[in-house]
Write an enzyme that holds these catalytic residues in place. Structure first.
Site, PDB file in Angstrom:
ATOM      1  N   HIS A  80     -13.778   2.781  18.650  1.00  0.00           N
ATOM      2  CA  HIS A  80     -12.334   2.493  18.756  1.00  0.00           C
ATOM      3  C   HIS A  80     -11.917   2.540  20.235  1.00  0.00           C
ATOM      4  CE1 HIS A  80      -8.006   3.030  18.142  1.00  0.00           C
ATOM      5  NE2 HIS A  80      -8.165   2.828  16.842  1.00  0.00           N
ATOM      6  N   GLU A 120       0.843  -1.207   0.000  1.00  0.00           N
ATOM      7  CA  GLU A 120       0.000   0.000   0.000  1.00  0.00           C
ATOM      8  C   GLU A 120       0.877   1.256   0.000  1.00  0.00           C
ATOM      9  OE1 GLU A 120      -4.068   0.147   2.080  1.00  0.00           O
ATOM     10  OE2 GLU A 120      -2.993   1.819   2.992  1.00  0.00           O
TER      11      GLU A 120
HETATM   12  C1  UD1 Z   1      -3.364   3.732  15.113  1.00  0.00           C
HETATM   13  C2  UD1 Z   1      -2.574   4.349  13.960  1.00  0.00           C
HETATM   14  C3  UD1 Z   1      -3.533   4.878  12.902  1.00  0.00           C
HETATM   15  C4  UD1 Z   1      -4.537   3.829  12.472  1.00  0.00           C
HETATM   16  C5  UD1 Z   1      -5.224   3.254  13.707  1.00  0.00           C
HETATM   17  C6  UD1 Z   1      -6.100   2.109  13.286  1.00  0.00           C
HETATM   18  C7  UD1 Z   1      -0.468   5.450  14.511  1.00  0.00           C
HETATM   19  C8  UD1 Z   1       0.178   6.654  15.066  1.00  0.00           C
HETATM   20  N1  UD1 Z   1      -1.803   5.477  14.458  1.00  0.00           N
HETATM   21  O1  UD1 Z   1      -4.094   4.794  15.738  1.00  0.00           O
HETATM   22  O2  UD1 Z   1      -2.787   5.275  11.761  1.00  0.00           O
HETATM   23  O3  UD1 Z   1      -5.502   4.434  11.648  1.00  0.00           O
HETATM   24  O4  UD1 Z   1      -4.240   2.746  14.617  1.00  0.00           O
HETATM   25  O5  UD1 Z   1      -7.030   1.764  14.261  1.00  0.00           O
HETATM   26  O6  UD1 Z   1       0.208   4.520  14.170  1.00  0.00           O
HETATM   27  N2  UD1 Z   1      -5.969   0.891  22.440  1.00  0.00           N
HETATM   28  C9  UD1 Z   1      -6.324  -0.189  23.227  1.00  0.00           C
HETATM   29  N3  UD1 Z   1      -6.425  -1.419  22.637  1.00  0.00           N
HETATM   30  C10 UD1 Z   1      -6.192  -1.631  21.332  1.00  0.00           C
HETATM   31  C11 UD1 Z   1      -5.838  -0.538  20.520  1.00  0.00           C
HETATM   32  C12 UD1 Z   1      -5.724   0.715  21.093  1.00  0.00           C
HETATM   33  O7  UD1 Z   1      -6.548  -0.041  24.405  1.00  0.00           O
HETATM   34  O8  UD1 Z   1      -6.307  -2.782  20.861  1.00  0.00           O
HETATM   35  C13 UD1 Z   1      -5.842   2.228  23.051  1.00  0.00           C
HETATM   36  C14 UD1 Z   1      -4.565   2.353  23.915  1.00  0.00           C
HETATM   37  O9  UD1 Z   1      -4.841   3.147  25.021  1.00  0.00           O
HETATM   38  C15 UD1 Z   1      -3.598   3.070  22.968  1.00  0.00           C
HETATM   39  C16 UD1 Z   1      -4.584   3.994  22.248  1.00  0.00           C
HETATM   40  O10 UD1 Z   1      -5.761   3.220  22.054  1.00  0.00           O
HETATM   41  O11 UD1 Z   1      -2.564   3.754  23.640  1.00  0.00           O
HETATM   42  C17 UD1 Z   1      -4.093   4.554  20.949  1.00  0.00           C
HETATM   43  O12 UD1 Z   1      -3.536   3.546  20.119  1.00  0.00           O
HETATM   44  P1  UD1 Z   1      -2.498   3.986  18.945  1.00  0.00           P
HETATM   45  O13 UD1 Z   1      -2.083   2.776  18.191  1.00  0.00           O
HETATM   46  O14 UD1 Z   1      -1.427   4.849  19.502  1.00  0.00           O
HETATM   47  O15 UD1 Z   1      -3.377   4.955  18.058  1.00  0.00           O
HETATM   48  P2  UD1 Z   1      -4.664   4.683  17.208  1.00  0.00           P
HETATM   49  O16 UD1 Z   1      -5.542   5.861  17.409  1.00  0.00           O
HETATM   50  O17 UD1 Z   1      -5.192   3.340  17.490  1.00  0.00           O
HETATM   51  N1  UDP Z   2     -12.855  -2.715  11.365  1.00  0.00           N
HETATM   52  C1  UDP Z   2     -13.134  -3.800  12.193  1.00  0.00           C
HETATM   53  N2  UDP Z   2     -13.959  -3.612  13.269  1.00  0.00           N
HETATM   54  C2  UDP Z   2     -14.500  -2.409  13.582  1.00  0.00           C
HETATM   55  C3  UDP Z   2     -14.188  -1.299  12.744  1.00  0.00           C
HETATM   56  C4  UDP Z   2     -13.347  -1.479  11.651  1.00  0.00           C
HETATM   57  O1  UDP Z   2     -12.681  -4.911  11.951  1.00  0.00           O
HETATM   58  O2  UDP Z   2     -15.243  -2.311  14.557  1.00  0.00           O
HETATM   59  C5  UDP Z   2     -11.950  -2.923  10.217  1.00  0.00           C
HETATM   60  C6  UDP Z   2     -12.434  -2.396   8.884  1.00  0.00           C
HETATM   61  O3  UDP Z   2     -13.132  -3.391   8.161  1.00  0.00           O
HETATM   62  C7  UDP Z   2     -11.141  -2.007   8.167  1.00  0.00           C
HETATM   63  C8  UDP Z   2     -10.193  -1.684   9.285  1.00  0.00           C
HETATM   64  O4  UDP Z   2     -10.780  -2.184  10.491  1.00  0.00           O
HETATM   65  O5  UDP Z   2     -10.601  -3.108   7.466  1.00  0.00           O
HETATM   66  C9  UDP Z   2      -9.981  -0.205   9.382  1.00  0.00           C
HETATM   67  O6  UDP Z   2      -9.247   0.043  10.528  1.00  0.00           O
HETATM   68  P1  UDP Z   2      -9.202   1.444  11.228  1.00  0.00           P
HETATM   69  O7  UDP Z   2     -10.377   2.245  10.856  1.00  0.00           O
HETATM   70  O8  UDP Z   2      -8.946   1.160  12.664  1.00  0.00           O
HETATM   71  O9  UDP Z   2      -7.853   2.055  10.643  1.00  0.00           O
HETATM   72  P2  UDP Z   2      -7.482   2.870   9.327  1.00  0.00           P
HETATM   73  O10 UDP Z   2      -7.899   2.081   8.133  1.00  0.00           O
HETATM   74  O11 UDP Z   2      -8.140   4.193   9.437  1.00  0.00           O
HETATM   75  O12 UDP Z   2      -5.993   3.010   9.423  1.00  0.00           O
END
Ligand code: UD1
Ligand code: UDP
Length: 368
Positions: free
Chosen positions: A239, A118
């Protein structure tokens, strides 16, 4: 034999790497090593369960409310010894997260070739999306193979001075993933409970640059529009980011037609997409999947790197201003011609063969 190490850490990377891992595992000339940084914990595990993937190594870096600097340093520090020990012929990364950028940097420091799945998505604004635009530009600066989902992504790589012979247009592996998941006989208790004459909008919103007041105002606009349209139900799998959880629960909770639920397993989410009336999101991956499922998307961002979907007509770039959100929702709810046009837009992300193509290219390019 060639040793290919795939490194990923968040939900979307896992979803889009999983079909490729399936191909690599089946390839008799490839030893596939799977490393998760654990940037996400629960949301990553959901995807690993769905695809029955057991990582060979888990760097387990996630902390509550982690900072970008913490993610970057943890990945660099923990991945480097593994690269030295395992000596892969190539490291594969996906997309634009901080795991992507830091894992690429760790491989670059060891002079190990990097394949970027990608590659080539751009907004050309380093603060939007933040930090993803910078993450993908940094990764593309040091990558050796570019797997571009579209011709537009190839063009972006060419104008970024990436070597043309290293760019391969493959389509997007997310379309491959949909082949595993969408089922005609799918059942979910929440969907069964919604009145059949009601229209379901599927909502996701999580981006860092929208967190705070922008996100709160967007949620208020959505709540008001739901109030004005009595046949609308909103389903929002929230999320796990604590900032997003706080805003969603403060503003959207307690409405009888707004359903805040835990993040759905991927199979459930894909089937919810296939059954919704339209989608509202700031997600990257969802914009691509929706095009393949013929579902209109209102993109809750000021820009998108998925321009191809805007051009073909399945995405509408709405922005985050409350009035714009309300107008766009009402237009799609009340203008059947506009709605039909968006449903019938062409999918620009390939036919679901991206993983096979990437496997073939790697095999040819890394042959010793
Ligand atoms: C990250 C990515 C973003 C992507 C997103 C997909 C970066 C900087 N950001 O953002 O590009 O779109 O993932 O979802 O790489 N947390 C949990 N459990 C989980 C996941 C997250 O508790 O399974 C909470 C934690 O407190 C963590 C916070 O969410 O510190 C933020 O997670 P982080 O990966 O830093 O940022 P995202 O907003 O998830
Ligand atoms: N997705 C999922 N469960 C959810 C919401 C999204 O499995 O409750 C999947 C969705 O089908 C897509 C991916 O997560 O494939 C998108 O991830 P996210 O929006 O976290 O990240 P981004 O694509 O913005 O980086």
């Amino acid at each position: 034999m060639m040793k290919i190490m795939s490194v990923f850490g968040t939900r979307p990377e896992a979803i889009k790497m999983a079909p490729l891992l399936k191909c690599l595992t089946k390839d008799p000339v490839v030893t596939s090593i799977v490393v998760t940084t654990g940037q996400h914990r629960e949301m990553l595990q959901q995807v690993l369960n769905d695809f029955a993937i057991t990582p060979d190594f888990d760097l387990a870096i996630m902390k509550k409310n982690q900072t970008l600097a913490e993610i970057t340093t943890a990945v660099l520090t923990k991945l480097t010894p593994l690269l030295i020990e395992q000596k892969p012929d190539c490291v594969l990364v996906h997309g634009d997260t901080t795991t992507t950028m830091a894992a690429s940097l760790a491989a670059f420091y060891q002079q190990i070739p990097i394949g970027h799945v990608e590659a080539g998505l751009r907004t050309w604004d380093k603060y939007s999306p933040f930090p993803e635009e910078a993450n993908r530009q940094i990764t593309d600066t040091i990558a050796d193979f570019y797997f571009a989902p579209t011709e537009r992504a190839r063009h972006n790589l060419l104008i970024s001075h990436c070597a043309p012979e290293k760019i391969f247009v493959t389509g997007n592996t997310v379309i491959d993933a949909l082949h595993y998941t969408v089922k005609p006989d799918y059942h979910h208790d929440l969907l069964a409970k919604l009145p059949t004459e009601h229209r379901m909008i599927l909502l996701t919103m999580h981006r860092r640059e929208s967190q705070g007041v922008v996100m709160e105002k967007a949620f208020q606009a959505i709540r008001q529009t739901v109030d004005q349209n009595p046949d609308v139900e909103v389903v929002y799998p929230v999320h796990l980011n604590p900032n997003v959880q706080k805003a969603a629960h403060a503003i959207l909770q307690g409405h009888p037609r707004i359903h805040l639920i835990a993040p759905l397993d991927m199979v459930d989410f894909h089937n919810f997409m296939a059954r919704c009336y339209f989608i509202m999101t700031d997600s990257g991956g969802v914009q691509e999947e929706a095009a393949a499922l013929s579902k209109p998307v209102l993109v809750l961002r000021n820009e998108t790197e998925r321009i191809s979907g805007v051009k073909t007509g399945s995405l509408k770039l709405v922005g985050v201003a409350p009035k714009a959100i309300q107008n766009a929702m009402n237009e799609l709810l009340h203008d059947p011609i506009e709605y039909a046009n968006m449903c019938h837009a062409k999918n620009p992300y390939g036919n679901g063969s991206a993983s096979e193509k990437i496997d073939h290219i790697l095999r040819r390019s890394l042959k010793k």
